[in-house]
Each structure stands twice: as structure tokens, then as C-alpha cells.
Design an enzyme around this catalytic site. Structure first.
Site, PDB file in Angstrom:
ATOM      1  N   TYR A  74       0.832  -1.207   0.000  1.00  0.00           N
ATOM      2  CA  TYR A  74       0.000   0.000   0.000  1.00  0.00           C
ATOM      3  C   TYR A  74       0.865   1.254   0.000  1.00  0.00           C
ATOM      4  O   TYR A  74       0.501   2.268  -0.588  1.00  0.00           O
ATOM      5  CB  TYR A  74      -0.947   0.019   1.205  1.00  0.00           C
ATOM      6  CG  TYR A  74      -2.006   1.080   1.070  1.00  0.00           C
ATOM      7  CD1 TYR A  74      -3.150   0.846   0.310  1.00  0.00           C
ATOM      8  CD2 TYR A  74      -1.843   2.337   1.650  1.00  0.00           C
ATOM      9  CE1 TYR A  74      -4.107   1.826   0.141  1.00  0.00           C
ATOM     10  CE2 TYR A  74      -2.793   3.326   1.487  1.00  0.00           C
ATOM     11  CZ  TYR A  74      -3.928   3.070   0.731  1.00  0.00           C
ATOM     12  OH  TYR A  74      -4.869   4.051   0.553  1.00  0.00           O
ATOM     13  N   PHE A 126      -7.445  21.866 -24.248  1.00  0.00           N
ATOM     14  CA  PHE A 126      -7.718  20.436 -24.344  1.00  0.00           C
ATOM     15  C   PHE A 126      -8.931  20.157 -23.449  1.00  0.00           C
ATOM     16  O   PHE A 126      -9.087  20.778 -22.402  1.00  0.00           O
ATOM     17  CB  PHE A 126      -6.527  19.563 -23.947  1.00  0.00           C
ATOM     18  CG  PHE A 126      -6.839  18.103 -24.140  1.00  0.00           C
ATOM     19  CD1 PHE A 126      -6.898  17.571 -25.415  1.00  0.00           C
ATOM     20  CD2 PHE A 126      -7.154  17.295 -23.066  1.00  0.00           C
ATOM     21  CE1 PHE A 126      -7.263  16.237 -25.608  1.00  0.00           C
ATOM     22  CE2 PHE A 126      -7.517  15.962 -23.254  1.00  0.00           C
ATOM     23  CZ  PHE A 126      -7.566  15.436 -24.533  1.00  0.00           C
ATOM     24  N   THR A 127      -9.760  19.203 -23.851  1.00  0.00           N
ATOM     25  CA  THR A 127     -11.060  18.980 -23.211  1.00  0.00           C
ATOM     26  C   THR A 127     -10.974  18.839 -21.687  1.00  0.00           C
ATOM     27  O   THR A 127     -11.537  19.651 -20.951  1.00  0.00           O
ATOM     28  CB  THR A 127     -11.726  17.724 -23.807  1.00  0.00           C
ATOM     29  OG1 THR A 127     -10.780  16.644 -23.737  1.00  0.00           O
ATOM     30  CG2 THR A 127     -12.100  17.959 -25.262  1.00  0.00           C
ATOM     31  N   ASP A 217       1.682  20.682 -20.394  1.00  0.00           N
ATOM     32  CA  ASP A 217       0.931  19.457 -20.607  1.00  0.00           C
ATOM     33  C   ASP A 217       1.892  18.585 -21.423  1.00  0.00           C
ATOM     34  O   ASP A 217       2.070  18.780 -22.623  1.00  0.00           O
ATOM     35  CB  ASP A 217      -0.360  19.749 -21.368  1.00  0.00           C
ATOM     36  CG  ASP A 217      -1.162  18.478 -21.610  1.00  0.00           C
ATOM     37  OD1 ASP A 217      -0.562  17.383 -21.556  1.00  0.00           O
ATOM     38  OD2 ASP A 217      -2.371  18.578 -21.850  1.00  0.00           O
ATOM     39  N   LYS A 260      -0.107   8.008 -23.207  1.00  0.00           N
ATOM     40  CA  LYS A 260       0.408   8.395 -24.521  1.00  0.00           C
ATOM     41  C   LYS A 260       1.900   8.048 -24.577  1.00  0.00           C
ATOM     42  O   LYS A 260       2.256   6.922 -24.846  1.00  0.00           O
ATOM     43  CB  LYS A 260       0.166   9.890 -24.784  1.00  0.00           C
ATOM     44  CG  LYS A 260      -1.264  10.279 -25.144  1.00  0.00           C
ATOM     45  CD  LYS A 260      -2.280  10.041 -24.088  1.00  0.00           C
ATOM     46  CE  LYS A 260      -3.639  10.614 -24.367  1.00  0.00           C
ATOM     47  NZ  LYS A 260      -4.004  11.771 -23.607  1.00  0.00           N
ATOM     48  N   ARG A 384     -13.423  15.954 -33.554  1.00  0.00           N
ATOM     49  CA  ARG A 384     -12.777  17.023 -32.788  1.00  0.00           C
ATOM     50  C   ARG A 384     -13.209  18.320 -33.458  1.00  0.00           C
ATOM     51  O   ARG A 384     -12.541  18.857 -34.323  1.00  0.00           O
ATOM     52  CB  ARG A 384     -11.254  16.890 -32.786  1.00  0.00           C
ATOM     53  CG  ARG A 384     -10.741  15.701 -31.985  1.00  0.00           C
ATOM     54  CD  ARG A 384     -10.553  15.963 -30.504  1.00  0.00           C
ATOM     55  NE  ARG A 384     -11.659  15.565 -29.654  1.00  0.00           N
ATOM     56  CZ  ARG A 384     -11.501  15.130 -28.395  1.00  0.00           C
ATOM     57  NH1 ARG A 384     -10.304  14.976 -27.871  1.00  0.00           N
ATOM     58  NH2 ARG A 384     -12.544  14.864 -27.648  1.00  0.00           N
ATOM     59  N   PHE A 451     -19.050  15.106 -25.781  1.00  0.00           N
ATOM     60  CA  PHE A 451     -18.680  14.235 -26.905  1.00  0.00           C
ATOM     61  C   PHE A 451     -18.565  12.774 -26.508  1.00  0.00           C
ATOM     62  O   PHE A 451     -18.746  11.885 -27.333  1.00  0.00           O
ATOM     63  CB  PHE A 451     -17.352  14.701 -27.526  1.00  0.00           C
ATOM     64  CG  PHE A 451     -16.226  14.782 -26.540  1.00  0.00           C
ATOM     65  CD1 PHE A 451     -16.065  15.912 -25.755  1.00  0.00           C
ATOM     66  CD2 PHE A 451     -15.339  13.723 -26.374  1.00  0.00           C
ATOM     67  CE1 PHE A 451     -15.034  15.980 -24.824  1.00  0.00           C
ATOM     68  CE2 PHE A 451     -14.309  13.790 -25.459  1.00  0.00           C
ATOM     69  CZ  PHE A 451     -14.162  14.921 -24.672  1.00  0.00           C
TER      70      PHE A 451
HETATM   71  C1  PLP Z   1      -5.043  12.571 -23.115  1.00  0.00           C
HETATM   72  C2  PLP Z   1      -4.710  13.956 -22.817  1.00  0.00           C
HETATM   73  C3  PLP Z   1      -4.893  14.494 -21.538  1.00  0.00           C
HETATM   74  C4  PLP Z   1      -5.584  13.752 -20.415  1.00  0.00           C
HETATM   75  O1  PLP Z   1      -4.951  12.586 -20.056  1.00  0.00           O
HETATM   76  P1  PLP Z   1      -5.769  11.245 -19.609  1.00  0.00           P
HETATM   77  O2  PLP Z   1      -4.678  10.287 -19.299  1.00  0.00           O
HETATM   78  O3  PLP Z   1      -6.620  10.843 -20.759  1.00  0.00           O
HETATM   79  O4  PLP Z   1      -6.572  11.604 -18.415  1.00  0.00           O
HETATM   80  C5  PLP Z   1      -4.476  15.790 -21.345  1.00  0.00           C
HETATM   81  N1  PLP Z   1      -3.940  16.546 -22.324  1.00  0.00           N
HETATM   82  C6  PLP Z   1      -3.765  16.061 -23.557  1.00  0.00           C
HETATM   83  C7  PLP Z   1      -3.164  16.923 -24.616  1.00  0.00           C
HETATM   84  C8  PLP Z   1      -4.149  14.760 -23.865  1.00  0.00           C
HETATM   85  O5  PLP Z   1      -4.003  14.309 -25.102  1.00  0.00           O
END
Ligand code: PLP
Length: 459
Positions: A74, A126-127, A217, A260, A384, A451
Site C-alpha cells: 500500500y 484540451f477537453t 501538458d 500516450k 474534434r 462528446f
Molecule cells: C489525453 C490527454 C490528456 C488527459 O490525459 P488522460 O490520461 O486521458 O486523463 C491531457 N492533455 C492532452 C493533450 C491529452 O491528449
């Protein structure tokens, strides 16, 4: 076509997953049941899945071996220490706070670094990032160069910040009204477009002179580094590792989606240099994610992430990655299909305005195009455009972005060039009878991030 531009896969395939194609009639039924939203299609009904590059990566044999080394304690898992050390070494930040994925880090950063009413300038929204900024009282302000909003302008660093836009905002509202500047590398919604070191340098220098913090980011920081190596002469002989370190040297911390560029299926983290922010982040991570030594991840996930991040920095890997995406884009361009130029790092973005000139933006051309591509060949993509952009918090009106696109996103190490040929054929075939694509209207509109689960009907 110059084949030497497209390096063969720098890996061989040890485990395979069978995919199968259904019939056009079945796909018509599937898309209708899914409310013309590709997010609501079952994976089993998809032949080539280009919905996202997020968490859809193929892990390596070494990462899978690392999964068996999970220390599922943990607290104080050794895998956390491995991840922490790897991130400190590769990114150069002092502190690492693990989270279940990128948005977990965005949530924490937004809560600790934004005071209600403050502005958060960024190079295009970004969303999930904007959602967390706004729900903590922040006001997003777009400072990307104008050209990024035009699908047909070809520039080497189309994700760059327009420093004059940032200066104008600071002059207007005052530096103390800026929470921090959020710099995305690369810029997802602009088409995976990179930011140059020259730009990162000038933005950071200016922000330091005003006492404003910069957070990145970092989601696709390795892909961004490849474009820098390719396009910024100063770095043509630099290693990807060195360029990544250089990128982060112009910031005070970052949020990262491990799904990513860490080449894993889940995970994320927040990095900060500041001690006070680090303490505040650790206090919040236990509320939302878990102990500061796991943050919502299993020990094995952190191990896979540490290994994946190192693999992502291998020169052969990243070159193949970027060129494979470019290969798809160039096959489409040759056939006259309108795409966002130049091709970015993780995806090819179709320009739905030019693909469907018979539809107005209020008929949701990108949403309709994504649905039509699925029916045409079982290829899943995502909208998008106006649907993803959502509504303005104050006025309730739709944000109407200039870019109305469909994203064909390539998972890392999953598909071959032949799969890309198939996707290109499907899109080109549809392009030849594009007038058949019907517009859409809402059947159900969710209040947040609409979306993901929204449903539509054909006009
Ligand atoms: C995917 C993404 C995020 C968010 O990350 P998650 O792992 O999906 O929560 C933030 N900024 C960008 C540019 C992304 O492509």
C-alpha cells in the site's frame, strides 16, 4: 512515394490479437444503435480502431516482464521509486506525484494553482484540461498562433505560442491575475502540432520576468522532441533524451498522461519543482487518487510506465512512430483528401469543413463524417470539432471552433503500414461519394464533456 521516408517497424511481433470485419449492413445497424457516436460503439464491432492513442499502446516484452515485478504494497512500493527516479532523470523535475491518468494530475494542479477569477492562458484548449481549470474558477485564454486555427497552413511549429497574445493579456489583467501559463507539447487539438524550443525559451523568459509560472501538458513530449530534432537546426544532432530535458527546462512542472508517450495502458503523474506546491499536491492526491506513492496505480503499472518512458526515448522507436503517422497522412493527401497540414505527431486530422462542404457547422459535419467512415470500412475515429468544444460556461452558446476535424489516431506499436493502407483506402472511397453523408442533430446532450456519451439522429 519515397519508401526510404518510412522506416520499417523497429520491433517484431510476439503476440497477436485477431480482429475481424463485419458487413456494411451490420455496421449501419451498429452506428444507429450507438447514436452516431463512435465512442458508443463496442470494440468488437471495430476493424481498425483509431479512436485514440490514449492507453491503446502495445507494451513491450520488457514492460510485461516488469508487470511481474509489481510491488503491491500500500505504501512505499519500489516501483514508485523506480518511476520517480526515471521521471526525475528524464524530465529534470524535483518532485513526482503519481495519478491514475493525466486528468488526475490536471485536477490536482488546477486545485492548487488556480484562484477563482484567474486566467489560465494556453496554446489551444484540451477537453479535460480546460474542464478542470474552469471548474476551479479559472478562465481559459487561447494564446496559440493564429495559423494553428487554419487547417490548410503548413508551418513547422504550428503549436507555438503567440507571445504578443500572452503579453496583451498580462498587460490587460495584470500578472497576479494569471494562475500560470499552460503549454501543451504537442498540441492535440491543433492536429498534434509541435512547439519549438525557441518558442518555449521566449515564453519562459517572459514569464519569469513577470513572476508567472509555466506548467506543461507533457502528454506527447517525446513526439514533440522528434519534431524539434527534425526541424530546429540547433538540435539536428541532439539525442531525443537531451531534447526532452531541454523542453522541460523551460517550465516549473508538468502534468503527464502516461497513456500516450509512456507507452502504457493506464497511468499519469504531476511534476513540480516548488516545495509548497509539492506539499499541497501530496495533501490532495490522497483524497482523489491514493497514497503519494501510488496515486491510483498498481505497483505493476508504475513499473511498466517507468520502462515505457525509457523505450519512448529510443531514436528508432520515435522515428518510426512519427513517420508511420505521416505515411497515412501523405496517402490521403495524394488522393486529394483534405487534412490538417502538416501531419502532426499522433494522428491525421481530416478537415471536415472541406470534406463535407454540403454541411454547415451546426449540422455537425465532423461527427457525421466519423460515423460515415465507420460504416464505410469499420474504421473508428473521433470528432474534434463543435461537439468536443462544448458550450461557453457563461453564455451557454456552443463554442464554434474554426477547426472542425475528424481525428484518425494511431496507437503506438499496434498497427502496420498495411493497416494504414487499408484506412487510407476506406477514407478515399468515402471521399468519392461524400455527398451521401447526412448531417446530424442532438438526441441527447450531456452537460459535461458531451462528446463522450452524446447521442445523435440523422437529419
Ligand atoms: C489525453 C490527454 C490528456 C488527459 O490525459 P488522460 O490520461 O486521458 O486523463 C491531457 N492533455 C492532452 C493533450 C491529452 O491528449
Amino acid at each position: 512515394m519515397d519508401l526510404s521516408m518510412y522506416p520499417a517497424e523497429p520491433f517484431r511481433i510476439k503476440s497477436v490479437e485477431t480482429i475481424k470485419m463485419n458487413t456494411r449492413e451490420e455496421r449501419q445497424e451498429v452506428i444507429r444503435k450507438a447514436g452516431f457516436n463512435t465512442f458508443l460503439i463496442d470494440s468488437e464491432d471495430v476493424y481498425i480502431d483509431l479512436l485514440t492513442d490514449s492507453g491503446t499502446n502495445a507494451m513491450s516484452d520488457r514492460q510485461w516482464a516488469g508487470m511481474m515485478l509489481g510491488d503491491e504494497a500500500y505504501a512505499g512500493s519500489r516501483n514508485f521509486h523506480h518511476l520517480e527516479k526515471t521521471v526525475q532523470e528524464l524530465f529534470g523535475f524535483k518532485h513526482v506525484v503519481p495519478t491514475h491518468q493525466g486528468r488526475g494530475a490536471e485536477n490536482i494542479l488546477s486545485r492548487i494553482a488556480i484562484k477563482p477569477g484567474q486566467y489560465v492562458p494556453g496554446n489551444m484548449y484540451f477537453t479535460t484540461t480546460r474542464y478542470h481549470q474552469e471548474s476551479n474558477g479559472g478562465i481559459f485564454h487561447d494564446i496559440i498562433i493564429d495559423e494553428a486555427h487554419d487547417a490548410s497552413i503548413d508551418l513547422p511549429f504550428k503549436g507555438n505560442i503567440d507571445l504578443n497574445k500572452l503579453k496583451a493579456l498580462v498587460d490587460k489583467v495584470g500578472a497576479e491575475q494569471i494562475a500560470y501559463v499552460c503549454v501543451a507539447i504537442t498540441v492535440n487539438l491543433a492536429g498534434g502540432q509541435p512547439v519549438s524550443i525557441a518558442n518555449l525559451r521566449e515564453v519562459y523568459k517572459y514569464c519569469q520576468s513577470k513572476g508567472i509560472k509555466v506548467f506543461m501538458d507533457a502528454t506527447r513530449c517525446v513526439e514533440n522532441a522528434y519534431f524539434i530534432k527534425e526541424r530546429e537546426p540547433e538540435f539536428k544532432d541532439a539525442s531525443i533524451r537531451d531534447i526532452v530535458r531541454e523542453e522541460f527546462s523551460y517550465s516549473d512542472g508538468c502534468t503527464m498522461s502516461g497513456k500516450k508517450d509512456c507507452i502504457t495502458n493506464i497511468g499519469g503523474f504531476l511534476c513540480v519543482n516548488d516545495e509548497e506546491l509539492f506539499t499541497a499536491a501530496k495533501e490532495l492526491v490522497v483524497v482523489f487518487e491514493g497514497m503519494p506513492s501510488y496515486g491510483g496505480m498498481a505497483g505493476r503499472d508504475m513499473e511498466a510506465m517507468a520502462i515505457g518512458l525509457k523505450e519512448a526515448m529510443q531514436e528508432e522507436y520515435i522515428e518510426h512512430r512519427i513517420r508511420q503517422v505521416r505515411y497515412l497522412g501523405e496517402r490521403l493527401m495524394e488522393a486529394g483528401v483534405p487534412i490538417v497540414e502538416p501531419v502532426g505527431g499522433h494522428a491525421v486530422f481530416l478537415d471536415a469543413r472541406r470534406f463535407c462542404p454540403h454541411l454547415t457547422q451546426s449540422q455537425f459535419p465532423a461527427q457525421a463524417l466519423a460515423a460515415a467512415i465507420y460504416v464505410e470500412g469499420g474504421v473508428r475515429s473521433m470528432e474534434r470539432g463543435i461537439i468536443s468544444a462544448g458550450r461557453d460556461k457563461q453564455t451557454g452558446h456552443d463554442h464554434a471552433p474554426k477547426l472542425e476535424t475528424v481525428r484518425l489516431t494511431i496507437p503506438r506499436r499496434v498497427y502496420t503500414y498495411t493497416h494504414m493502407d487499408y484506412v487510407a483506402r476506406t477514407v478515399i472511397q468515402l471521399f468519392r461519394h461524400k455527398e451521401d453523408i447526412k448531417g446530424l442533430k442532438w438526441a441527447y446532450e450531456p452537460k459535461q464533456l458531451r462528446f463522450f456519451t452524446g447521442r445523435f439522429e440523422q437529419l
